[in-house]
Design a protein around this motif. Structure first.
Motif, PDB file in Angstrom:
ATOM      1  N   TYR A   1       0.737  -1.299   0.071  1.00  0.00           N
ATOM      2  CA  TYR A   1      -0.082   0.125   0.130  1.00  0.00           C
ATOM      3  C   TYR A   1       0.749   1.403   0.089  1.00  0.00           C
ATOM      4  O   TYR A   1       0.464   2.336   0.666  1.00  0.00           O
ATOM      5  N   GLN A   2       2.132   1.084  -0.513  1.00  0.00           N
ATOM      6  CA  GLN A   2       2.823   2.361  -0.556  1.00  0.00           C
ATOM      7  C   GLN A   2       3.133   2.707  -2.083  1.00  0.00           C
ATOM      8  O   GLN A   2       3.590   3.900  -2.154  1.00  0.00           O
ATOM      9  N   THR A   3       2.520   2.311  -3.056  1.00  0.00           N
ATOM     10  CA  THR A   3       2.862   2.781  -4.219  1.00  0.00           C
ATOM     11  C   THR A   3       1.553   3.329  -4.930  1.00  0.00           C
ATOM     12  O   THR A   3       0.684   2.639  -4.990  1.00  0.00           O
TER      13      THR A   3
ATOM     14  N   PHE B   1       2.400   8.705  -0.532  1.00  0.00           N
ATOM     15  CA  PHE B   1       2.867   7.622  -0.955  1.00  0.00           C
ATOM     16  C   PHE B   1       4.166   8.021  -1.981  1.00  0.00           C
ATOM     17  O   PHE B   1       4.738   8.828  -1.530  1.00  0.00           O
ATOM     18  N   ASN B   2       4.135   7.355  -3.003  1.00  0.00           N
ATOM     19  CA  ASN B   2       5.413   7.658  -4.140  1.00  0.00           C
ATOM     20  C   ASN B   2       4.874   8.717  -4.942  1.00  0.00           C
ATOM     21  O   ASN B   2       6.064   9.067  -5.704  1.00  0.00           O
TER      22      ASN B   2
END
Length: 470
Positions: free
Chosen positions: A140-142, A202-203
């Motif tokens: 769940y970080q991109t 995120f990113n």
């Protein structure tokens, strides 16, 4: 195989192309969103036959979008006992406007995804199963590539899936002060959150300059465009007036009392159209010399952020419980973009600070009431300024009248082009069943135009102290 039911079938003459069928939507859901076609079992194992039911109901249909409410339900029979699993509701949107590119739509989805994580009451984007798996695998970080969240209908139209927001919208003459506060607070928080950072999650680190370019190529609400549109409105008005005269002359053999009723009503409509035209001629001098380049330079000095750009009553939903009225969701974000906060603020005044409509009952008492409500205007602006963090800037105050006229023109343009002589005038074939609402809306616009300078400008500009400069 899911069973599907539908309420999109209507009489043939009422179907507006392009359209959809329930079976087409079910097929697309199976292909792209198989995870929502499975029941939320919460660890329960079913031994009986599990059936999936899909019901499709058209909410809106038109040239720009078709919005279809999709209800997915499950039931199973095991050990002689029926078990019904709670239903899940979604909105399946089909974009009929071919000018809305994949990049254009992805801006809307990025905004909704970002605001959902910021806990704003907006629909959340349902990711296709493949894209959802990528998001999960990234821990769940991109930030998902929202272009991949846009699927295609059988005929190539773009489609998206979002959560369904429960609630009811309010009406102009039935607004509550708590609703005005919540809408103003929503806009203030939206503008405050996205003013300086754009998407920062995120990113994905998108700066405001990049966001402004995304929709630069789309038709923009400019003074040049609106003046051309208003010239077309005047042409359309004159065509309707000529048509009403010819219809009157062709039907002078109907019963005398009915003929006189028709003449009286149609003369009243023509007088109102003349008055509307005069209002436009009077106000256009304030904006007619503003070129697109000058507007760009003017707007560049104003506070920018993500704006909803269409914050009218039908796009804001409320629910009521024992604790009062609560804003449950702001929907219809396909017009959102990174632009002037003043646009949302002015539209908020138009849509949420008018508390009266013109009806057959109060038509002759118009001079006894105002459309714009002083208390609602004060409540809206103080709540918005407080939430955003500062009142109108010097630059916003300079541009306020221009934007107020711009939004006024846009509403008239929409009304006149959606209306026809057959709707506006009293004609022989519908003397008994004539819908007089369009003629009262016309009077409403005239009264609104008169109150702009007489009331709204003074309430906003004369009583607004400016202690913040960009």
């Amino acid at each position: 195989m899911p069973k599907n039911t539908s309420t999109e079938e209507t009489q043939d003459e009422e179907i507006v192309e392009p359209t959809w069928t329930s079976s087409q939507i079910v097929k697309l859901l199976q292909q792209n969103y198989p995870h929502i076609m499975q029941p939320p079992t919460n660890g329960i194992t079913f031994t009986g036959n599990l059936e999936c039911f899909v019901h499709c109901e058209e909410l809106t249909g038109g040239c720009e979008n078709d919005s279809v409410k999709v209800t997915i339900s499950f039931s199973t029979s095991t050990n002689d006992m029926n078990l019904h699993i709670p239903v899940q509701d979604y909105i399946f949107r089909i974009y009929n406007d071919s000018n809305k590119t994949r990049e254009y739509i992805s801006f809307e989805l990025n905004t909704l995804f970002f605001l959902t994580y910021a806990r704003f009451p907006v629909p959340y984007v349902i990711l296709p199963t493949e894209l959802l798996n990528k998001f999960i695998q990234s821990n769940y970080q991109t930030f998902p590539d929202m272009k991949e969240a846009i699927i295609e209908f059988d005929d190539g139209r773009f489609c998206t899936l979002c959560s369904f927001v429960s609630g009811k919208h309010t009406y102009k003459h039935l607004k509550k002060s708590t609703q005005i506060q919540q809408v103003a607070s929503f806009l203030g928080n939206l503008h405050k959150l996205t003013q300086f950072n754009g998407y920062s999650m995120f990113n994905l680190k998108t700066n405001p300059e990049e966001m402004m370019k995304i929709k630069e190529g789309e038709k923009k609400l400019t003074f040049v465009y609106m003046h051309e549109a208003m010239e077309d409105v005047i042409k359309h008005i004159n065509e309707m007036k000529e048509k009403s005269k010819s219809i009157t002359n062709e039907n002078n053999e109907i019963e005398k009392d009915k003929f006189e009723k028709m003449i009286h009503f149609n003369n009243k409509v023509n007088n109102a159209l003349d008055e509307l035209q005069l209002l436009f001629e009077k106000s256009k001098n304030a904006t007619s010399n503003i070129s697109e380049e000058e507007q760009y330079e003017m707007e560049k000095e104003l506070p920018h952020s993500i704006i909803h750009a269409d914050i009218h009553e039908s796009n804001v939903l409320f629910i009521e419980d024992e604790n009062g009225t609560h804003l449950s969701g702001v929907v219809d974000w396909d017009d959102c973009y990174y632009g002037c906060q003043l646009m949302d603020f002015v539209k908020g005044l138009y849509f949420w600070c008018i508390s009266a409509i013109i009806t057959p009952e109060n038509e002759h008492q118009q001079h006894h009431f105002d459309l714009f409500d002083n208390n609602l205007i004060e409540l809206f602006k103080t709540t918005y300024f407080s939430t955003r963090g500062y009142p109108l800037t010097i630059e916003e105050k300079k541009c306020f009248k221009f934007f107020a006229y711009l939004i006024y023109y846009a509403q008239i343009d929409y009304f006149i082009h959606c209306c026809s002589a057959e709707q506006l005038y009293l004609l022989p074939h519908h003397l008994e069943e004539h819908d007089s609402e369009p003629s009262f809306v016309l009077q409403w616009f005239i009264k609104m135009g008169k109150e702009l300078e007489g009331k709204l400008f003074s309430l906003i500009l004369d009583n607004t102290t400016t202690n913040h400069e960009q």
